[in-house]
Scaffold this active site. Sequence first.
Site, PDB file in Angstrom:
ATOM      1  N   ASP A  40      -2.597  -6.947  35.363  1.00 45.62           N
ATOM      2  CA  ASP A  40      -3.989  -7.243  35.058  1.00 45.62           C
ATOM      3  C   ASP A  40      -4.065  -7.733  33.611  1.00 45.62           C
ATOM      4  O   ASP A  40      -3.082  -7.744  32.883  1.00 45.62           O
ATOM      5  CB  ASP A  40      -4.852  -6.001  35.269  1.00 45.62           C
ATOM      6  CG  ASP A  40      -6.272  -6.344  35.649  1.00 45.62           C
ATOM      7  OD1 ASP A  40      -6.720  -7.458  35.317  1.00 45.62           O
ATOM      8  OD2 ASP A  40      -6.953  -5.511  36.280  1.00 45.62           O
ATOM      9  N   GLU A  77     -17.022  -4.479  35.412  1.00 45.30           N
ATOM     10  CA  GLU A  77     -15.997  -3.624  34.824  1.00 45.30           C
ATOM     11  C   GLU A  77     -16.590  -2.558  33.917  1.00 45.30           C
ATOM     12  O   GLU A  77     -17.646  -2.000  34.206  1.00 45.30           O
ATOM     13  CB  GLU A  77     -14.936  -4.483  34.130  1.00 45.30           C
ATOM     14  CG  GLU A  77     -14.226  -5.394  35.117  1.00 45.30           C
ATOM     15  CD  GLU A  77     -12.960  -5.999  34.560  1.00 45.30           C
ATOM     16  OE1 GLU A  77     -12.132  -5.268  33.987  1.00 45.30           O
ATOM     17  OE2 GLU A  77     -12.788  -7.218  34.711  1.00 45.30           O
TER      18      GLU A  77
END
Length: 829
Positions: free
Chosen positions: A325, A521
């Site tokens: 990521d 997020e």
Amino acid sequence: MRRQAIAVATTLLLAGTAFAAAPETAGADAANVHPALWPTAKSPAAITDARIEAAIDALLARMTVEQKVGQLIQGDISTITPKDLETYPLGSILAGGNSGPNGNERSSAADWAKLVGDFRAVSMRAQANGIAIPIIFGVDAVHGHNNIPGATLFPHNIGLGAARDPELIQRIGAVTAAEIAGSGIEWTFAPTLAVPQDLRWGRSYEGYASDPKLIAEYAKAMVLGLQGPLVAGKAVDGTHVAATAKHFLADGGTFEGKDQGDAKIDEKELIAKHAMGYPAAIDAGALTVMASFSSWQGVKHHGNKGLLTDALKGKMGFAGFVVGDWNGHGQVAGCSVTDCAQSINAGLDMFMAPDSWKGLYETTLAQAKDGRIGKARLDDAVRRILRVKYKLGLFEAGHGSRGDFAAVGAPEHLAVAREAVAKSLVLLKNNGSVLPIKPGAKLLVAGPGADNMAMQSGGWTISWQGTDVTHADFPNGQTIWEALNKAVGEAGGKATLSADGSYTGKPDVAIVVFGEEPYAEFQGDVPTLDYQPAEAKDLATLKKLKAAGIPVVALFLSGRPMFTNPEINAADAFVAGWLPGSQAAGVADVLVAGKDGRTARGFTGKLPFAWPADARSPVEKPQFAVGYGLGYGDKTSVPALSEVVGVDIAGMLNVEKYFSGGRARAPWTLSIVDAGGSRQVESAPVDSSYGLLKARSVDVKAQEDGKSFVWTGPASFNLSGPSADLTRQLNNSFALRLDWRIDSVGEGSVKLALGGVTFDISAMVTAAPKGQVSTIKVPLRCFADAGADLTRLSYAATVTGDKGLTVTLLNTNVEAVGENLPCPSAAQG
């Protein structure tokens, strides 16, 4: 994945420094993996057929170590150009959530296809040894191809979980793939297989449900939809794309719902609650898996060999490649974003190094040459990446067939999204059968979400946070107001839009649309599940209408169930609308009856997560259990619910928003410092007869939405508060932003400080258009590199000026940036 575009050059981004985290050795024993406990799965033989493996063998035998290392690294389009590939043979390119072709987030499918083609063309130029390896290009298409205006936008995953329809999920996957491929792209970072346990987590809406069994069913369906069934000897066709099962593992199980946090659970719970989607995805042929930012028992997944190699690639037989990521490797103990052999040795195959790719390539190359990364591990990682590229047909001349622009937003695709919206809605309350809206009714549509494409679409829409989405981005969609207005009119009634709920003629019924503002997020992490703990404006609107004797329907837009008992009590009917996306006609299909008295669709959605009875999370006391959801045939009447919040919400820290709406945002305060000392600036104007810096509230775009500052001598204004930790914002490329109007430039320099570090911004102030609102942004990295401690920030912004300077402040906050911003000069003196 962390997909914002970045603001810094590699050479300035933490180069050569380790991630500032506590050593992970303390949790090492608890994080031991026992492969025998893990489920068995296996990638289809079609991924590793003999033809592909023979071709890979031949390539590996000829590739240089430079070419092999290049395959392991992925850069973001905001910091890399096609020409860079002539020097750095990277294997992959991504476009982060704030990245678009040529810096334009609102680029067309044709623009995207050209960009992909430009990168691929350079990658396909044979090098000295005659080898050319195509790049693989990835994007976050997580609720449709959400990167492109006019694309088909689906409800976020939480709404799809409410639909409980795997066949629909497979069709959604196929539609999404066709539109991604239609823009020339072959890889999406989806599906998310998280099983959120604490709904305070800002990514809760990316999880389908709290039930691992449903996650497994959806994992299979979405992978098959995106990729199509894999066939030996055949490449994935030009209407399908590679899927990514993410985020491995337990990103939804972190302590207190902290994004990028730690799952403090034992191995059996890790498997039973959080791993069940992966065997299904692997068996269905998922070509890639993404490692999670988060940790298990204190050990970061990007460096956990037991999870990445022993469990995932070993026991679960995954034959594709594991991608990291957004700079997640830099969080591994002992690593930095430009130096992390530990991740590759643990089983990561491709670094996601959006802005750190150049330094990381050079470091990794040295490590491959000196043996810190062994040849066998290097070749295995490269083999897995090449395997996926061959399976996608990237080496074939016919790959150029991707790029059917007409597929983006095709009418038949929009119809699937409309169906999904209707099936996602969950009816929690319908006392007195106020729903459906009867034919011929006079309807009032109110609330901040009624005519708001951004609120109904949520994060990951055009940009990372989705906050700037407008109707113009989805001209083939409808806001909820537009959809209701059309349906009511067709049934012989009349609808009126009034955001604040005011009206001239009393309506027969009102629908109030409200809920969460867009986020993505960790920007969506919340301290409690209490909806609007302060300034409960939406509740006030519901109560006002109810007090007037008007039947009220509450349509709640959110990325998670929240404590809304006061709002439920104030409404006759309450609908969980989640984040439905652009096709709001699906909402009207369920809420509004036609002339025959029937709706096009009924309520079929069921809660994918428990709805809380108070503001605590994890939800210990559900108000409505998982699987609850009324239909029009049900006669259930919901009694008055307890409005006891159950938690102390006082003093909860706001670390990102400092000034807006004409005032400092709690717990931050605005003060003036000059020769006369320090004094706080309240909402009322400061006495202009005192001090060298005068402050008063002014109207700029709305009533008293700005604060005017006039300097008559050297002075500063400060935004100060408690000790805030901006580590996550620093690691994810945020900047300090000031929106203000420069009315006049005074004597001397203008300085901006944060965390005790001061920069000279005189050039920015001088260059700004006078008398017009303008913006300056300074990356947090600039302050940190100059010595600011962003783990304990008490001064969020200080502006210092001198006689003659006049500015009007509208907003101060920190936010993600999609620009390569330079640092200002250090202040002198």
